[in-house]
Design a protein around this motif. Structure first.
Motif, PDB file in Angstrom:
ATOM      1  N   LYS A  31       0.810  -1.215   0.000  1.00 49.28           N
ATOM      2  CA  LYS A  31       0.000   0.000   0.000  1.00 49.28           C
ATOM      3  C   LYS A  31       0.846   1.270   0.000  1.00 49.28           C
ATOM      4  N   PHE A  32       2.057   1.164  -0.491  1.00 48.91           N
ATOM      5  CA  PHE A  32       2.912   2.331  -0.664  1.00 48.91           C
ATOM      6  C   PHE A  32       3.291   2.396  -2.137  1.00 48.91           C
ATOM      7  N   ASP A  33       2.697   3.340  -2.868  1.00 51.01           N
ATOM      8  CA  ASP A  33       2.891   3.457  -4.305  1.00 51.01           C
ATOM      9  C   ASP A  33       3.814   4.627  -4.612  1.00 51.01           C
ATOM     10  N   VAL A  34       4.744   4.391  -5.537  1.00 46.88           N
ATOM     11  CA  VAL A  34       5.690   5.411  -5.954  1.00 46.88           C
ATOM     12  C   VAL A  34       5.579   5.588  -7.462  1.00 46.88           C
ATOM     13  N   ARG A  35       5.491   6.827  -7.889  1.00 52.72           N
ATOM     14  CA  ARG A  35       5.457   7.150  -9.321  1.00 52.72           C
ATOM     15  C   ARG A  35       6.553   8.169  -9.601  1.00 52.72           C
ATOM     16  N   LEU A  36       7.485   7.802 -10.470  1.00 55.33           N
ATOM     17  CA  LEU A  36       8.583   8.680 -10.848  1.00 55.33           C
ATOM     18  C   LEU A  36       8.530   8.923 -12.351  1.00 55.33           C
ATOM     19  N   ALA A  37       8.830  10.129 -12.769  1.00 52.00           N
ATOM     20  CA  ALA A  37       8.762  10.431 -14.201  1.00 52.00           C
ATOM     21  C   ALA A  37       9.762  11.520 -14.556  1.00 52.00           C
ATOM     22  N   TYR A  38      10.200  11.454 -15.797  1.00 53.52           N
ATOM     23  CA  TYR A  38      11.037  12.505 -16.372  1.00 53.52           C
ATOM     24  C   TYR A  38      10.516  12.787 -17.776  1.00 53.52           C
ATOM     25  N   ARG A  39      10.500  14.082 -18.119  1.00 55.81           N
ATOM     26  CA  ARG A  39       9.978  14.469 -19.421  1.00 55.81           C
ATOM     27  C   ARG A  39      10.893  15.517 -20.056  1.00 55.81           C
ATOM     28  N   LEU A  40      11.077  15.393 -21.356  1.00 61.77           N
ATOM     29  CA  LEU A  40      11.912  16.318 -22.124  1.00 61.77           C
ATOM     30  C   LEU A  40      11.101  16.867 -23.289  1.00 61.77           C
ATOM     31  N   PHE A  41      11.117  18.192 -23.442  1.00 61.92           N
ATOM     32  CA  PHE A  41      10.425  18.852 -24.543  1.00 61.92           C
ATOM     33  C   PHE A  41      11.431  19.550 -25.452  1.00 61.92           C
ATOM     34  N   ASP A  42      11.174  19.459 -26.741  1.00 66.48           N
ATOM     35  CA  ASP A  42      11.887  20.247 -27.743  1.00 66.48           C
ATOM     36  C   ASP A  42      10.813  20.819 -28.659  1.00 66.48           C
ATOM     37  N   VAL A  43      10.403  22.049 -28.369  1.00 62.73           N
ATOM     38  CA  VAL A  43       9.280  22.672 -29.081  1.00 62.73           C
ATOM     39  C   VAL A  43       9.764  23.987 -29.688  1.00 62.73           C
ATOM     40  N   ARG A  49      11.805  23.009 -20.570  1.00 60.98           N
ATOM     41  CA  ARG A  49      12.355  21.952 -21.411  1.00 60.98           C
ATOM     42  C   ARG A  49      12.424  20.634 -20.644  1.00 60.98           C
ATOM     43  N   HIS A  50      12.728  20.711 -19.350  1.00 63.80           N
ATOM     44  CA  HIS A  50      12.862  19.514 -18.521  1.00 63.80           C
ATOM     45  C   HIS A  50      11.857  19.561 -17.374  1.00 63.80           C
ATOM     46  N   ARG A  51      11.327  18.396 -17.058  1.00 58.93           N
ATOM     47  CA  ARG A  51      10.459  18.278 -15.891  1.00 58.93           C
ATOM     48  C   ARG A  51      10.702  16.928 -15.235  1.00 58.93           C
ATOM     49  N   ALA A  52      10.913  16.956 -13.933  1.00 60.29           N
ATOM     50  CA  ALA A  52      11.045  15.733 -13.144  1.00 60.29           C
ATOM     51  C   ALA A  52       9.894  15.701 -12.146  1.00 60.29           C
ATOM     52  N   PHE A  53       9.402  14.509 -11.868  1.00 56.92           N
ATOM     53  CA  PHE A  53       8.156  14.372 -11.112  1.00 56.92           C
ATOM     54  C   PHE A  53       8.238  13.166 -10.204  1.00 56.92           C
ATOM     55  N   ALA A  54       7.663  13.286  -9.010  1.00 54.50           N
ATOM     56  CA  ALA A  54       7.559  12.155  -8.095  1.00 54.50           C
ATOM     57  C   ALA A  54       6.262  12.279  -7.305  1.00 54.50           C
ATOM     58  N   ASN A  55       5.563  11.163  -7.200  1.00 52.90           N
ATOM     59  CA  ASN A  55       4.347  11.101  -6.389  1.00 52.90           C
ATOM     60  C   ASN A  55       4.441   9.893  -5.471  1.00 52.90           C
ATOM     61  N   LEU A  56       4.239  10.123  -4.184  1.00 51.01           N
ATOM     62  CA  LEU A  56       4.290   9.064  -3.182  1.00 51.01           C
ATOM     63  C   LEU A  56       2.912   8.962  -2.532  1.00 51.01           C
ATOM     64  N   ALA A  57       2.375   7.753  -2.480  1.00 49.79           N
ATOM     65  CA  ALA A  57       1.046   7.548  -1.894  1.00 49.79           C
ATOM     66  C   ALA A  57       1.088   6.339  -0.968  1.00 49.79           C
ATOM     67  N   TYR A  58       0.592   6.530   0.249  1.00 46.99           N
ATOM     68  CA  TYR A  58       0.617   5.450   1.248  1.00 46.99           C
ATOM     69  C   TYR A  58      -0.739   5.388   1.952  1.00 46.99           C
ATOM     70  N   GLU A  59      -1.195   4.154   2.210  1.00 42.66           N
ATOM     71  CA  GLU A  59      -2.466   3.924   2.906  1.00 42.66           C
ATOM     72  C   GLU A  59      -2.233   3.047   4.126  1.00 42.66           C
ATOM     73  N   LYS A  60      -2.922   3.367   5.213  1.00 40.04           N
ATOM     74  CA  LYS A  60      -2.785   2.585   6.441  1.00 40.04           C
ATOM     75  C   LYS A  60      -4.003   2.833   7.326  1.00 40.04           C
ATOM     76  N   GLY A  78      -7.196   3.197   6.947  1.00 40.12           N
ATOM     77  CA  GLY A  78      -8.108   4.280   6.615  1.00 40.12           C
ATOM     78  C   GLY A  78      -7.444   5.625   6.410  1.00 40.12           C
ATOM     79  N   TRP A  79      -6.153   5.719   6.721  1.00 42.89           N
ATOM     80  CA  TRP A  79      -5.384   6.947   6.484  1.00 42.89           C
ATOM     81  C   TRP A  79      -4.757   6.889   5.091  1.00 42.89           C
ATOM     82  N   LYS A  80      -4.691   8.024   4.444  1.00 41.49           N
ATOM     83  CA  LYS A  80      -4.033   8.131   3.146  1.00 41.49           C
ATOM     84  C   LYS A  80      -3.112   9.340   3.157  1.00 41.49           C
ATOM     85  N   PHE A  81      -1.881   9.111   2.715  1.00 45.26           N
ATOM     86  CA  PHE A  81      -0.874  10.160   2.674  1.00 45.26           C
ATOM     87  C   PHE A  81      -0.384  10.292   1.230  1.00 45.26           C
ATOM     88  N   ASP A  82      -0.451  11.502   0.690  1.00 53.33           N
ATOM     89  CA  ASP A  82      -0.018  11.748  -0.687  1.00 53.33           C
ATOM     90  C   ASP A  82       0.924  12.936  -0.727  1.00 53.33           C
TER      91      ASP A  82
END
Length: 850
Positions: free
Chosen positions: A706-718, A734-745, A747-751
């Protein structure tokens, strides 16, 4: 004598070898695999029983692959005889077709030819997707997947079977909340289902079902591996990770979509996909046109988050059945359905700025076939906020109210109808902290702006499935709206009205079998615009009738192709064609590769889509040369090409996924918005190159239960050509880095979400006085959001939440150029590259009665 004895022994030995060889030849078995049409666990039993006749030692059929593995003795029987036995019980094998009478006598869920059985197995595409796994406990207490277990909604014929990993997935059936799990040799059991969670069911050694354990959860964001379109589905659970007051805030946890303010005063937000502004992303609501045209700058605020059931995001060209406007991608919003929504859902949200949202959803079944829903949303802010102390309100104050009533009828004779109406009023005032509409509007005493918007919408969907040929269906989609906006920006007045009508007739069927499907139809879009910008008047009527055809081929679960083309006639621009192709290939069960290419076309609404430049002293310059066209400019045309790879694997002994995609847009025609001269904004037809390249990689995994991790990197050339120069698109990281952490315990949810944005190019202000010259590049910056929520269990669950946005309190200083002289030559509030408000804390609750 000895010689004779030796010859006797040799002769006997040869005879033994000959007889043994003959015996071995008689018993040598052959193993083959053949494709047999079928769908469910009942098909599996029927096929295997028919196959297991004389000479057959092994027969196993897979509902997922349609392959029947056979081991038989060719001296005792033939493959042709085995196939004839299977065909005789109602299952097609290649060119061998079962007798129609025998086929029609099969249970409804076994009807593989017409798609009706498949529809029963898969359920409605509108219902939430339920996922789970069925396991068997062996003598040693270990678990192993149970393939072929039947999973069916209680009281219906809708269901599915588990695959080789014991996994099943099916969409929730209307009105059903319990499933029946059964398998030969085990006792069937009925289980209550929560659409937000997947289940693990363990089949015990004694032939009974053990207690159901919720050990796996449906991911709040996922990509289907079987769809040729790379569609990312954001469920209601994903939307709950943030306050999600409206659609513009629904993408805070999605690394693919950027949401930013368009200017420092109006509060308007825009989305960006593949490095292109939201104008190039087709926004639909349940496959009907969403906010478009005049509603583009404020349209994201017009869809409350509490009304949304899920969001489907498709990058690149979409289906031709949904129109021709998709260039960067398509966002489809699925609203809560009257037949499955909570009877009562109440939500209240308040933030530290004083903004308050009150939402109330009511749903009710009327008899056995009708259901209705009333959705209410009221958002208001009357507190003047000025984070950067420039004496201008960061957000306009006022009230937005919207209401939607919808009805749905589900008949027993193949008919389905739904219709509804929506009304919206938006009253906002912004600008100087002391500005009041009366008496300051229209004067140069104090700078202010205001919006008075009234919008009325209606829609209807009528569908019919042919009872005798359930693979055939026909549907009619209708919608229309009347949008009126009166607005002013200082001494600039912009009043506009748009009337829209949309119709889409779709017929779908198969060619021989469900491996070959098609849909075709006719569409009609009618827009009437009347705009007044100060003394300038712009009027146009666009009527676009069209026709489309889309063919889908599927080979087992490994390969599918969707090829479509449409032809449309625009009353202003004439005929044009829109071809699109999508390919999906699975070289391995956990690897999905997709390719896509397609053309998109749209008409730019240059004033409504760029109201941010009205909050400045810039002159509005249109360099159109052709009469009869929209503003004298050509339509925008682009080709989108994309490739993506999605890989599933195990990490920390749990499911994980890695996605990589690359998309490129090449404009052959484009309306350039040129802000390189600080004294004006010019609009003209592209003369040169304009393209966008987008690369993104995203990793999803669960290091702990119940601990989910989402990591991302994005590159634009526009880049685009501005006045003969190929320049990087302004105000885009041009660059974007991203992280999302989600945990449940319990009935509690932490994002927690963190975003890194690299610097952005700022349009030149070199000709301004030195004190008013802006940097050519913005700084890098990081944004952090977090939320904590607690669900209080019970029959009437209550969820309370507390969160914060921009926790680092980072905001753009000096967001307005020359704020002390709003009616001077250098005033400009449109050069926004970062947040315009600082740290914001919010709280609220959600209350449901199912």
């Amino acid at each position: 004598m000895k010689t004779q004895t030796y010859f006797r022994y040799i002769f006997s030995f040869v005879l033994v070898l000959l007889f043994a060889g003959k015996s071995l030849a008689q018993t040598a078995d052959t193993t083959v695999s053949i494709t047999v049409q079928g769908l469910c666990v009942m098909c599996k039993d029927r096929i295997e029983k028919a196959a297991k006749g004389k000479g057959v030692s092994f027969a196993e059929w897979s509902a997922e692959t349609k392959l029947l593995k056979l081991t038989f003795n060719p001296k005792s029987t033939t493959l042709d005889k085995i196939e004839n036995r299977i065909v005789a019980v109602g299952h097609d094998i290649g060119e061998k077709k079962a007798n129609n009478a025998v086929y029609e006598d099969l249970p409804a869920c076994c009807h593989y030819r017409d798609g009706s059985g498949e529809a029963l197995m898969n359920g409605s595409s509108n219902g939430p997707l339920i996922q789970g796994v069925v396991l068997e406990e062996n003598d040693k207490g270990a678990f192993k997947p149970l393939q072929g277990a039947s999973v069916q909604w209680l009281g219906t014929t809708q269901g599915t079977v588990t695959n080789e990993q014991g996994v099943f997935s099916l969409h929730q059936h209307s009105g059903a909340d319990q499933i029946v799990i059964s398998y030969t040799g085990f006792k069937s059991d009925t289980i209550a289902i929560n659409p937000q969670e997947a289940v693990m069911v363990v089949m015990a050694k004694n032939g009974t079902l053990q207690e159901v354990k919720v050990t796996a959860r449906q991911r709040s964001l996922y990509i289907s591996t079987t769809n040729a379109f790379r569609t990312q589905v954001m469920t209601e659970k994903e939307l709950y990770k943030a306050a999600c007051c409206n659609l513009s805030e629904s993408f805070e946890t999605n690394p693919s979509v950027d949401v930013s303010f368009t200017d420092a005063v109006t509060g308007s937000k825009q989305i960006q996909l593949l490095g292109l502004s939201g104008n190039y992303t087709q926004l639909t609501v349940e496959n009907l046109p969403g906010p478009r045209g005049l509603a583009t700058p404020m349209g994201l605020n017009y869809i409350p988050g509490t009304w949304v059931e899920s969001i489907q995001l498709t990058k690149g060209a979409g289906s031709v059945a949904n129109g021709f406007e998709s260039i960067a991608g398509r966002i489809n919003v699925e609203m809560k359905k009257p037949e499955t929504a909570e009877k009562l859902y109440a939500n209240v949200y308040v933030n530290s700025m004083g903004k308050t949202d009150i939402n109330l959803n009511l749903a009710q079944k009327v008899g056995k076939q009708w259901s209705t829903e009333l959705l209410l949303h009221d958002a208001f802010l009357y507190n003047n906020m000025d984070f950067n102390k420039d004496m201008y309100r960061d957000l306009p104050t006022g009230n937005l109210f919207t209401a939607l009533n919808r009805w749905k009828y589900e008949g027993t004779n193949g008919w389905m109808t739904q219709f509804g109406a929506k009304v919206l009023t938006d009253r906002k005032v912004g600008g100087d902290m002391n500005f009041k509409a009366n008496p300051h509007r229209g004067s140069t005493h104090m700078y202010g702006l205001g919006f008075n918007t009234d919008r009325y919408e209606g829609f209807a969907k009528i569908g019919y499935v042919f009872p005798e040929k359930k693979y055939q269906s026909i549907g009619l989609q209708l919608s229309g709206f009347d949008h009126k906006q009166d607005s002013y920006f200082g001494t600039t007045t912009y009043n506009a009205k748009q009337q829209n009508f949309y119709a889409n007739l779709i017929y779908q069927s198969i060619i021989n079998n469900t491996n070959h499907k098609f849909r075709t139809g006719l569409s009609y879009v009618h827009d009437k615009y009347h705009e007044t910008l100060n003394a300038q008047h712009f009027q146009r009527t666009e009527a676009v009738p069209g026709a489309f055809f889309e063919y889908t081929y599927e080979y087992l679960t490994k390969f599918s192709v969707v090829a479509g083309i449409r032809a449309d006639h625009n009353s202003l621009f004439g005929w044009f064609a829109t071809p699109r192709v999508h390919l999906r290939y699975q070289p391995f069960s956990n690897t999905t590769v997709r390719l896509s290419v397609g053309r998109g076309q749209r008409t730019a609404n240059i004033i409504a889509e760029n109201t941010a430049v009205l909050v400045s002293a810039r002159q509005f310059e249109i360099l159109g040369t052709q009469n009869g066209k929209a503003y004298g400019l050509n339509p925008e045309v682009a080709w989108n090409k994309g490739i993506s790879i999605d890989q599933k694997f195990k990490l920390f002994s749990r499911d994980a996924s890695l996605g990589i995609d690359f998309f490129r847009n090449d404009f052959t025609q484009q309306v350039v918005v040129d802000m390189e001269d600080p004294r004006k904004t010019s609009f003209y037809n592209l003369d040169g190159k304009s393209y966008s390249n987008s690369f993104q990689t995203e990793l999803n995994f669960s290091p702990l239960y119940k601990f989910d991790v989402r990591l991302a990197y994005r590159l634009f050339d526009v880049k685009s050509t501005y006045d003969g120069k190929l320049l990087e698109k302004p105000l885009l990281s041009r660059h974007r880095a991203f992280a999302n952490l989600a945990y449940e315990k319990n009935g509690w949810k932490f994002d927690f979400t963190i975003n890194y944005n690299s610097s952005k190019r700022i349009p030149s202000t070199a000709s301004n006085p030195s004190a008013l010259v802006q940097p050519t590049q913005s700084p890098d910056y990081v944004l952090m959001n977090a939320q904590i929520s607690k669900t209080l269990s019970g029959k009437k669950p209550l969820e309370i939440y507390l969160g914060g946005e921009n926790l680092g309190n980072y905001f753009q200083q000096n967001a307005i150029v020359d704020p002390m002289n709003p009616f001077g030559s250098y005033f400009d509030a449109s050069l926004i590259w970062g947040p315009i408000t600082g740290r914001m804390i919010y709280a609220g609750f959600r209350f449901k009665i199912k």
